[in-house]
Design a protein around this motif. Structure first.
Motif, mmCIF file in Angstrom:
data_model
loop_
_atom_site.group_PDB
_atom_site.id
_atom_site.type_symbol
_atom_site.label_atom_id
_atom_site.label_comp_id
_atom_site.label_asym_id
_atom_site.label_seq_id
_atom_site.Cartn_x
_atom_site.Cartn_y
_atom_site.Cartn_z
ATOM 1 N N ASP A 6 -25.370 4.375 -49.518
ATOM 2 C CA ASP A 6 -24.456 5.094 -50.404
ATOM 3 C C ASP A 6 -25.202 5.334 -51.714
ATOM 4 O O ASP A 6 -25.173 4.491 -52.613
ATOM 5 C CB ASP A 6 -23.207 4.217 -50.624
ATOM 6 N N ASN A 28 -21.506 10.819 -53.508
ATOM 7 C CA ASN A 28 -20.251 11.269 -54.137
ATOM 8 C C ASN A 28 -20.606 11.816 -55.518
ATOM 9 O O ASN A 28 -21.746 11.637 -55.984
ATOM 10 C CB ASN A 28 -19.201 10.133 -54.173
ATOM 11 N N LYS A 83 -17.655 16.266 -47.116
ATOM 12 C CA LYS A 83 -16.798 15.159 -47.556
ATOM 13 C C LYS A 83 -15.603 15.740 -48.310
ATOM 14 O O LYS A 83 -15.780 16.462 -49.308
ATOM 15 C CB LYS A 83 -17.615 14.236 -48.457
ATOM 16 N N ARG A 132 -12.455 -1.140 -53.268
ATOM 17 C CA ARG A 132 -11.432 -0.711 -54.237
ATOM 18 C C ARG A 132 -10.044 -1.195 -53.822
ATOM 19 O O ARG A 132 -9.178 -1.394 -54.679
ATOM 20 C CB ARG A 132 -11.455 0.824 -54.398
ATOM 21 N N ALA A 163 -16.344 1.877 -46.521
ATOM 22 C CA ALA A 163 -16.986 2.321 -47.768
ATOM 23 C C ALA A 163 -16.612 1.367 -48.894
ATOM 24 O O ALA A 163 -15.784 0.471 -48.713
ATOM 25 C CB ALA A 163 -16.545 3.742 -48.093
ATOM 26 N N SER A 164 -17.258 1.570 -50.040
ATOM 27 C CA SER A 164 -16.996 0.730 -51.204
ATOM 28 C C SER A 164 -17.260 -0.743 -50.869
ATOM 29 O O SER A 164 -16.524 -1.638 -51.267
ATOM 30 C CB SER A 164 -15.539 0.942 -51.673
ATOM 31 N N ARG A 166 -19.007 -4.202 -51.282
ATOM 32 C CA ARG A 166 -19.461 -4.842 -52.529
ATOM 33 C C ARG A 166 -20.381 -6.045 -52.331
ATOM 34 O O ARG A 166 -21.066 -6.448 -53.254
ATOM 35 C CB ARG A 166 -18.242 -5.304 -53.337
HETATM 36 C C1 E4P Z 1 -18.379 6.231 -49.996
HETATM 37 O O1 E4P Z 1 -18.555 7.277 -49.417
HETATM 38 C C2 E4P Z 1 -18.269 6.121 -51.457
HETATM 39 O O2 E4P Z 1 -19.242 6.952 -52.037
HETATM 40 C C3 E4P Z 1 -18.526 4.727 -51.969
HETATM 41 O O3 E4P Z 1 -18.587 3.774 -50.935
HETATM 42 C C4 E4P Z 1 -17.674 4.332 -53.128
HETATM 43 O O4 E4P Z 1 -18.010 3.014 -53.515
HETATM 44 P P1 E4P Z 1 -17.538 2.371 -54.919
HETATM 45 O O5 E4P Z 1 -16.103 1.978 -54.784
HETATM 46 O O6 E4P Z 1 -18.427 1.173 -55.065
HETATM 47 O O7 E4P Z 1 -17.763 3.424 -55.956
#
Ligand code: E4P
Length: 216
Positions: A6, A28, A83, A132, A163-164, A166
């Protein structure tokens, strides 16, 4: 679970791709901003390295402009995945683009109901943002489990991109929960490979080998 990077930093893509573990990439608008570079150039350069699916996000909020932007992005390469945000207009654009054979990644997904709608709109991928979700004291991994169960029960072939992400346990748990793909920053890849016992083992083997050399 396939592993995506990412990022919009081409050097990071080059570094992790060299490990031989990279199946694709997501970007993104915030990541493009952080790169300080022109959007289309970054996407083209990443695709040149990854030679696989690379998600590039539209910025429009209405379906007709989303579709137009998506078609422009698809001119960069057949590896571009459009996307789209998980909104009513995003669903409309998703249906239109996928009906014409363009792959779509529905982003900013935070609930199982949203994920079901994206699958019904023909999404190739849906991206639940588990970090998130955790941030607002809900359970991102449970969200992945719920989506996977719904897709399996109803034979929906939309692929789930966790996604996201951590931290490393997100990778382990998303994988166990049935996410098809996990997308994460380069620093996560570094955390996944690092182990103190590997480092200590290498140090010991190297020092013993130096001693053994004296007997050869
Ligand atoms: C996925 O496509 C997003 O670009 C990404 O995982 C967002 O991650 P973040 O919540 O750490 O910004």
């Amino acid at each position: 679970m396939h592993l995506y990077l990412d990022t919009a930093i081409v050097e990071e893509v080059r570094e992790i791709a060299a490990w031989g573990v990279l199946s694709g990439c997501t970007t993104n608008p915030s990541l493009i901003l952080a790169s300080g570079r022109k959007f289309e150039d970054v996407i083209a350069e990443i695709i040149e390295i990854v030679k696989g699916p690379v998600s590039a996000e539209v910025t429009a909020m209405d379906a007709p402009t989303m579709i137009a932007q998506g078609l422009e992005l698809r001119k960069i390469s057949p590896h571009v995945v459009v996307k789209l945000p998980t909104t009513p207009d995003g669903l409309t654009a998703c249906k239109a683009l996928t009906a014409d054979g363009h792959p779509v990644n529905m982003t900013l997904c935070f609930s199982a109901t949203q994920a079901l709608l994206t699958a019904r709109a023909g999404a190739t991928y849906v991206s639940p943002f588990l970090g998130r979700v955790d941030d607002i004291s809900w359970d991102g991994i449970q969200l992945i489990r719920d989506i996977r169960l719904i897709f399996d029960v109803h034979n929906l072939d939309t692929q789930i991109i966790a996604a996201s992400i951590r931290h490393p346990m997100h990778v382990v748990d998303a994988s166990k929960a049935g996410a098809h793909i996990g997308t994460m920053p380069a620093k996560l890849f570094a955390m996944l490979i690092k182990h103190p016992l590997t480092d200590a083992g290498i140090e010991k083997f190297n020092s013993d080998w130096q001693k053994a050399l004296k007997n050869q």
